[in-house]
Write an enzyme that holds these catalytic residues in place. Structure first.
Site, short mmCIF file in Angstrom:
data_model
loop_
_atom_site.label_atom_id
_atom_site.label_comp_id
_atom_site.label_asym_id
_atom_site.label_seq_id
_atom_site.Cartn_x
_atom_site.Cartn_y
_atom_site.Cartn_z
CG HIS A 17 21.92 62.40 59.56
ND1 HIS A 17 21.18 62.86 58.50
CD2 HIS A 17 22.84 61.56 59.03
CE1 HIS A 17 21.62 62.33 57.38
NE2 HIS A 17 22.63 61.53 57.66
CE LYS A 41 26.59 60.82 47.76
NZ LYS A 41 26.15 60.75 49.14
NE ARG A 90 21.77 53.68 57.16
CZ ARG A 90 21.92 54.37 56.06
NH1 ARG A 90 21.02 55.27 55.73
NH2 ARG A 90 22.94 54.17 55.26
CB SER A 127 19.62 62.11 53.16
OG SER A 127 20.04 62.42 54.45
O1 PNS Z 1 26.47 60.65 54.28
P1 PNS Z 1 27.46 59.90 53.44
O2 PNS Z 1 27.43 60.41 52.02
O3 PNS Z 1 27.31 58.41 53.55
O4 PNS Z 1 28.91 60.25 54.05
C1 PNS Z 1 30.10 59.67 53.53
C2 PNS Z 1 31.32 60.42 54.09
C3 PNS Z 1 31.20 61.91 53.76
C4 PNS Z 1 31.38 60.24 55.58
C5 PNS Z 1 32.58 59.82 53.45
O5 PNS Z 1 32.40 59.77 52.07
C6 PNS Z 1 33.82 60.66 53.76
O6 PNS Z 1 34.32 60.61 54.85
N1 PNS Z 1 34.31 61.42 52.77
C7 PNS Z 1 35.42 62.31 52.91
C8 PNS Z 1 36.54 61.94 51.95
C9 PNS Z 1 37.37 60.82 52.52
O7 PNS Z 1 37.98 60.95 53.57
N2 PNS Z 1 37.37 59.68 51.80
C10 PNS Z 1 38.09 58.51 52.19
C11 PNS Z 1 37.25 57.62 53.08
S1 PNS Z 1 38.15 56.17 53.57
#
Ligand code: PNS
Length: 163
Positions: A17, A41, A90, A127
């Site tokens: 990150h 989660k 990644r 993570s």
């Molecule tokens: O570290 P992660 O869990 O892979 O992050 C995922 C994250 C938080 C970037 C993604 O789930 C997100 O943007 N969530 C916010 C809610 C949202 O906007 N959802 C629609 C995505 S198209």
């Protein structure tokens, strides 16, 4: 001011990150780090703890703002005038879902997503893997900032003692 956001769960922040945030911080005037409040989660660290660890480990970049967010990422962007989401890729396996989210977010709001190829050193890093390996006593110290590694080892010990 040119702004971008690096979103994620950051449970906890890893060197992978940090690599993406640092590179974004060189391209933009202000980089917002949006810490997702996980609805479903089970997290290892609270949102407040995750934010504190990100603030501490990114302070040296000088242009990072860390906040939590619980709604849609595009609303976070709209409220702050952020036109770009930065995501680290990644491996090809990341691409499928990331492309879906990028297209959805662009369709919803016009916010662009820019993909940054992760450093090969961190291409396997997540993570959840770090937590799993550390939970079984494996050494993950080279994958995390020192303070994060210390807190993770402490948290695992606390959880074990409470069992
Ligand atoms: O570290 P992660 O869990 O892979 O992050 C995922 C994250 C938080 C970037 C993604 O789930 C997100 O943007 N969530 C916010 C809610 C949202 O906007 N959802 C629609 C995505 S198209």
């Amino acid at each position: 001011m040119r702004r971008a956001v690096c979103p994620g769960s950051f449970d906890p922040i890893t060197n992978g990150h940090l690599d993406i945030i640092e590179r974004a911080s060189k391209l933009y005037d202000v980089v917002h780090v949006a810490v997702a409040v996980n609805r479903s989660k089970q997290s290892m660290f609270s949102v407040e703890e995750r934010i504190a660890l990100i603030e501490e480990t990114t302070a040296r970049y000088g242009n990072i703002e860390v906040e939590s967010h619980s709604g849609l990422l595009v609303d976070f962007c709209r409220e702050r005038g952020i036109p770009a989401i930065i995501k680290g890729l990644r491996a090809v396996s990341d691409f499928d879902y990331e492309l879906q989210m990028a297209q959805m977010n662009h369709g919803l709001s016009g916010v662009e997503t820019l993909f940054v190829p992760t450093s090969p050193t961190y291409s396997f890093l997540s993570s959840s893997l770090v937590k799993e390996v550390a939970g079984y006593g494996g050494d993950v110290s080279h994958l995390l900032p020192e303070v994060v590694h210390r807190r993770l080892v402490e948290r695992i010990a606390e959880r074990r003692a409470a069992e």
